[in-house]
Write a protein that holds these residues in place. Structure first.
Motif, PDB file in Angstrom:
ATOM      1  N   VAL A  14     -24.855 -28.017  40.907  1.00  0.00           N
ATOM      2  CA  VAL A  14     -25.768 -29.074  40.488  1.00  0.00           C
ATOM      3  C   VAL A  14     -25.193 -29.726  39.240  1.00  0.00           C
ATOM      4  O   VAL A  14     -24.597 -29.062  38.393  1.00  0.00           O
ATOM      5  CB  VAL A  14     -27.188 -28.535  40.217  1.00  0.00           C
ATOM      6  N   ARG A  34     -26.446 -32.726  43.722  1.00  0.00           N
ATOM      7  CA  ARG A  34     -26.131 -31.362  44.153  1.00  0.00           C
ATOM      8  C   ARG A  34     -25.122 -31.491  45.287  1.00  0.00           C
ATOM      9  O   ARG A  34     -25.357 -32.185  46.262  1.00  0.00           O
ATOM     10  CB  ARG A  34     -27.377 -30.617  44.627  1.00  0.00           C
ATOM     11  N   ASP A 196     -24.892 -23.453  41.275  1.00  0.00           N
ATOM     12  CA  ASP A 196     -26.309 -23.199  41.541  1.00  0.00           C
ATOM     13  C   ASP A 196     -26.484 -21.696  41.753  1.00  0.00           C
ATOM     14  O   ASP A 196     -26.169 -21.164  42.820  1.00  0.00           O
ATOM     15  CB  ASP A 196     -26.752 -23.979  42.777  1.00  0.00           C
ATOM     16  N   ARG A 203     -27.338 -25.364  51.932  1.00  0.00           N
ATOM     17  CA  ARG A 203     -27.373 -26.813  51.835  1.00  0.00           C
ATOM     18  C   ARG A 203     -28.672 -27.308  51.188  1.00  0.00           C
ATOM     19  O   ARG A 203     -29.674 -26.589  51.142  1.00  0.00           O
ATOM     20  CB  ARG A 203     -27.217 -27.435  53.229  1.00  0.00           C
ATOM     21  N   ASN A 204     -28.646 -28.547  50.709  1.00  0.00           N
ATOM     22  CA  ASN A 204     -29.799 -29.096  49.993  1.00  0.00           C
ATOM     23  C   ASN A 204     -31.075 -29.027  50.805  1.00  0.00           C
ATOM     24  O   ASN A 204     -32.152 -28.754  50.270  1.00  0.00           O
ATOM     25  CB  ASN A 204     -29.531 -30.560  49.616  1.00  0.00           C
ATOM     26  N   ARG A 211     -35.627 -27.395  46.097  1.00  0.00           N
ATOM     27  CA  ARG A 211     -34.400 -28.175  46.254  1.00  0.00           C
ATOM     28  C   ARG A 211     -34.544 -29.251  47.325  1.00  0.00           C
ATOM     29  O   ARG A 211     -33.909 -30.291  47.244  1.00  0.00           O
ATOM     30  CB  ARG A 211     -33.224 -27.242  46.575  1.00  0.00           C
ATOM     31  N   HIS A 215     -33.273 -32.583  45.999  1.00  0.00           N
ATOM     32  CA  HIS A 215     -31.929 -32.989  46.407  1.00  0.00           C
ATOM     33  C   HIS A 215     -31.763 -33.292  47.896  1.00  0.00           C
ATOM     34  O   HIS A 215     -30.644 -33.568  48.326  1.00  0.00           O
ATOM     35  CB  HIS A 215     -30.922 -31.893  46.025  1.00  0.00           C
ATOM     36  N   THR A 218     -29.222 -36.299  49.715  1.00  0.00           N
ATOM     37  CA  THR A 218     -28.483 -36.763  48.543  1.00  0.00           C
ATOM     38  C   THR A 218     -27.637 -37.999  48.827  1.00  0.00           C
ATOM     39  O   THR A 218     -27.607 -38.928  48.009  1.00  0.00           O
ATOM     40  CB  THR A 218     -27.617 -35.630  47.967  1.00  0.00           C
TER      41      THR A 218
END
Length: 288
Positions: A14, A34, A196, A203-204, A211, A215, A218
């Protein structure tokens, strides 16, 4: 699992990107991000299954262009729901080192070996035209000819200065425009990032509700922030410059003696310690 996945071969960080422009007006533009650092020798299944691996160099291709025999890692934004927006990705190429500060990694046989970051490869894609340039640079800093029309609010004059640190617990990536005949050193971009610790391999969209809210999507968010900043610059009267096109870039590089091969829409240049490649991105912005 939809939430709480753990993908071997990718570590998430991040950070915050800050763009500082001093001419022709003072302007600071920042946004959170991120992203992933991918082990290209052993990438996660989603990286290859989604097709994103085919949009980047392979580990062997990076080793071929850098001349190093160690691991290769890639800093990039993962695709999200078929959308990609990667203004810059960076490949980190390692070799067997001799210094005490080397990073310890494991080779294919699982044996612990010491490797040292020697060369990086920048992969810059412009918005919104989807053209791309790749060139080598030294982690400690390299000044390179400006070889891509990245922003409609910047002309092609000046040079890029790139510096990167090894992605460990924390790392930085810095890009600046220097030596402009009118504005001098007028633009500076910096990414400060940290690993992180809570969800380093997810994954985001699959690392928990928090998250997901912060994020998710993104690439879509980055595109929104870039275009919103463009509207702001236009409202302040900043001049726009039309893209010269890759053919113009290639011809200019050829006049400088940097291009040694032109074919199939690709332009390959050599200017030690740089090795540059220009080409049109396969498609933008949605992948099918």
């Amino acid at each position: 699992m939809w939430f709480g996945e753990s993908c071997v071969g990718a570590t998430f960080y991040v950070g915050r990107v800050v763009h500082t422009r001093s001419k022709p007006l003072k302007r600071v533009f920042a946004y959170p991000m991120r992203f992933a650092v991918i082990d290209l020798d052993s990438p996660p299944s989603w990286f290859t299954r989604s097709g994103q691996a085919g949009d980047h160099l392979s580990a062997d291709e990076v080793r071929e262009r850098t001349g190093h025999d160690g691991p290769v890692r890639l800093f990039t934004l993962p695709w999200a729901y078929g959308y990609v927006q990667n203004p810059i990705s960076v490949y980190y190429s390692y070799c067997l080192g001799t210094d005490a500060g080397e990073e310890r990694m494991h080779d294919a046989a699982g044996k612990s070996r010491k490797f040292e970051l020697k060369t990086c490869v920048a992969e810059v894609t412009n918005t919104p035209w989807g053209e791309r340039v790749r060139f080598n640079f030294l982690p400690g800093g390299t000044r390179a000819p400006k070889s891509l029309h990245v922003s409609p609010f910047m002309d092609m004059q000046g040079e890029w200065q790139l510096t990167a640190t090894d992605p460990e617990e924390d790392f930085q990536l810095m890009v600046s425009v220097k030596g402009h005949p009118k504005f001098g050193d007028y633009f500076f971009a910096k990414l400060d990032a940290r690993r992180d610790q809570s969800a380093p391999h997810a994954r985001n969209e699959r690392s928990g509700i928090w998250r997901l809210l912060q994020h998710a999507c993104t690439p879509h968010r980055v595109a929104f922030w870039i275009y919103a900043e463009a509207v702001c610059l236009l409202s302040k009267g900043v001049s726009m410059f039309p893209p010269p096109g890759l053919e113009f870039v290639a011809k200019a590089a050829c006049r400088r003696g940097e291009v040694h091969e032109i074919g199939s829409g690709d332009f390959v240049g050599m200017n030690c310690p740089l090795r540059s490649t220009w080409h049109a991105a396969r498609a933008w912005p949605w992948r099918t």
